[in-house]
Design a protein around this motif. Structure first.
Motif, PDB file in Angstrom:
ATOM      1  N   ALA A 166     -28.710 -13.458  -7.839  1.00  0.00           N
ATOM      2  CA  ALA A 166     -29.178 -12.071  -7.868  1.00  0.00           C
ATOM      3  C   ALA A 166     -30.650 -11.995  -7.482  1.00  0.00           C
ATOM      4  O   ALA A 166     -31.522 -11.648  -8.294  1.00  0.00           O
ATOM      5  CB  ALA A 166     -28.948 -11.473  -9.269  1.00  0.00           C
ATOM      6  N   THR A 226     -35.411 -12.724 -13.579  1.00  0.00           N
ATOM      7  CA  THR A 226     -34.593 -11.782 -14.342  1.00  0.00           C
ATOM      8  C   THR A 226     -33.465 -12.525 -15.047  1.00  0.00           C
ATOM      9  O   THR A 226     -33.113 -13.657 -14.676  1.00  0.00           O
ATOM     10  CB  THR A 226     -33.984 -10.715 -13.422  1.00  0.00           C
ATOM     11  N   ARG A 227     -32.889 -11.878 -16.038  1.00  0.00           N
ATOM     12  CA  ARG A 227     -31.753 -12.473 -16.740  1.00  0.00           C
ATOM     13  C   ARG A 227     -30.566 -12.649 -15.795  1.00  0.00           C
ATOM     14  O   ARG A 227     -29.821 -13.619 -15.878  1.00  0.00           O
ATOM     15  CB  ARG A 227     -31.364 -11.612 -17.945  1.00  0.00           C
ATOM     16  N   ALA A 228     -30.394 -11.683 -14.887  1.00  0.00           N
ATOM     17  CA  ALA A 228     -29.293 -11.779 -13.932  1.00  0.00           C
ATOM     18  C   ALA A 228     -29.462 -12.989 -13.022  1.00  0.00           C
ATOM     19  O   ALA A 228     -28.489 -13.671 -12.672  1.00  0.00           O
ATOM     20  CB  ALA A 228     -29.200 -10.502 -13.107  1.00  0.00           C
ATOM     21  N   ASP A 233     -24.686 -12.506 -13.391  1.00  0.00           N
ATOM     22  CA  ASP A 233     -24.143 -11.218 -13.791  1.00  0.00           C
ATOM     23  C   ASP A 233     -22.712 -11.121 -13.253  1.00  0.00           C
ATOM     24  O   ASP A 233     -22.117 -12.129 -12.862  1.00  0.00           O
ATOM     25  CB  ASP A 233     -25.016 -10.054 -13.296  1.00  0.00           C
ATOM     26  N   ALA A 234     -22.174  -9.911 -13.231  1.00  0.00           N
ATOM     27  CA  ALA A 234     -20.776  -9.746 -12.824  1.00  0.00           C
ATOM     28  C   ALA A 234     -20.539 -10.139 -11.371  1.00  0.00           C
ATOM     29  O   ALA A 234     -19.413 -10.480 -10.994  1.00  0.00           O
ATOM     30  CB  ALA A 234     -20.350  -8.288 -13.049  1.00  0.00           C
TER      31      ALA A 234
END
Length: 355
Positions: A166, A226-228, A233-234
């Motif tokens: 991401a 970022t956390r993503a 993430d999805a």
């Protein structure tokens, strides 16, 4: 009044009083029984809770002991590997532990697992401290050393730009500069980086570490991370399984590097190239060839390294992540840590925690 009627009235009153006394006694008896039952139930509940606590404490002690034992199994496997050969691959004892035998060590009512991961095949975050400074010599590196670290930055750039994660292409260089500024020891901001001025303007304000990162969670403090990106993430994978905060020498072990890292070795690498590399190093007949990174040139179809894009390789790994999980009937305990295997043969447990 009729005397007989009066006598019957008196008898009725006396009989009612006797019945009322018997009723009151019955009520008191029932009340006492109810109190004793409630007291007994409360006592039994307290005993049950104390028993449960004792059983849980006993299980926790047992599981903690199993976790510590699993750690020693991991250390023994790494020590045995030192006497087996002088390079690391997935054929080594640390990666070929018998899961069934380790589980049996826990005995009845519990299970045990030990997983060792070679971090030599992952991308080193802290090695970025020596990248992105421009001309050679500005960071105290020789021209050849500066070239090695800039190749390593190129490897990172290709890795992040693979489309798996991401992060957009225009965000990659600012992120790499910010990571380099965070882990280097000065306040000199790189062209696209971030130092104290940026972080002090945040709410709440904080300062960059200007020191090597010790734990992966710290990465979330760096501008652009970022956390993503870190965890996924999805729609994207996270980069966490492919990076490490151990090591600063910008070297990579191709024998144990994950597929997304292998695919970033050269600009022209394809998925087929990556699968061919994995197939070669997984073939037991090629085990002897893994003693040198030159085995890469034996894999047909790889892009030619005419421009010197390949990073520096080392097939002898130094850092290993260990995870030991012990499970019982009521709970589980998981120990995670980092082991450094030094050139002298000694091992250092850099950190260890049990959750």
């Amino acid at each position: 009044m009729d005397p007989s009627l009066f006598r019957r009235f008196v008898q009725f009153v006396q009989q009612s009083q006797r019945e009322n006394n018997r009723g009151m006694a019955l009520v008191l008896t029932l009340a006492c029984i109810s109190f004793l039952v409630a007291l007994t139930l409360q006592l039994m509940g307290r005993v049950d809770r104390q028993w449960d606590s004792a059983v849980a404490a006993q299980e926790e002690l047992r599981l903690d002991a199993l976790v510590q034992g699993g750690l020693q199994v991991a250390r023994a496997a790494l020590l045995l590997d030192r006497y087996t050969n002088d390079f690391d691959s997935f054929f080594d004892p640390w990666n070929t532990l018998d899961a069934g035998k380790i589980k049996a060590l826990a005995g009845d009512g519990a299970s045990l697992s030990v997983v060792i991961a070679d971090l030599g095949g992952r991308l080193q975050v802290n090695a970025l401290a020596q990248t992105g400074r421009g001309a050679a010599g500005t960071s105290g590196l020789s021209p050849q050393e500066a070239k090695v670290f800039e190749r390593y930055r190129g490897l990172w750039r290709r890795f992040l730009g693979s489309g798996r994660f991401a992060v957009s292409p225009e965000e990659i260089d600012p992120l790499l500069d910010a990571l380099a500024d965070w882990v280097d020891r000065d306040q000199n901001e790189r062209p696209l980086g971030a130092e104290d001025g940026y972080y002090q303007a945040q709410d709440p304000p904080y300062s960059p570490a200007n020191a090597p990162i010790r734990f992966e969670e710290e990465l979330l403090l760096v501008r652009g991370m970022t956390r993503a990106l870190l965890y996924g993430d999805a729609e994207h994978e996270g980069i966490l399984p492919y990076i490490t905060v151990a090591g600063t020498d910008a070297r990579l072990n191709p024998n144990t590097a994950p597929l997304p890292v292998l695919l970033a070795l050269l600009p022209e690498m394809s998925e087929e190239n990556g699968r061919d590399l994995q197939a070669f190093r997984s073939n037991r007949e090629n085990r002897a060839a893994l003693a040198s990174p030159d085995w890469l040139h034996q894999v047909r179809g790889l892009p030619a390294d005419l421009r010197g894009d390949l990073p520096s390789f080392s097939v002898k790994s130094r850092y290993f992540a260990v995870q030991v999980a012990a499970r019982g009937d009521r709970m589980q305990r998981v120990g995670t840590g980092l082991i450094e295997r030094r050139d002298t043969g000694e091992q250092g447990l850099l950190w260890w925690r049990i959750d």
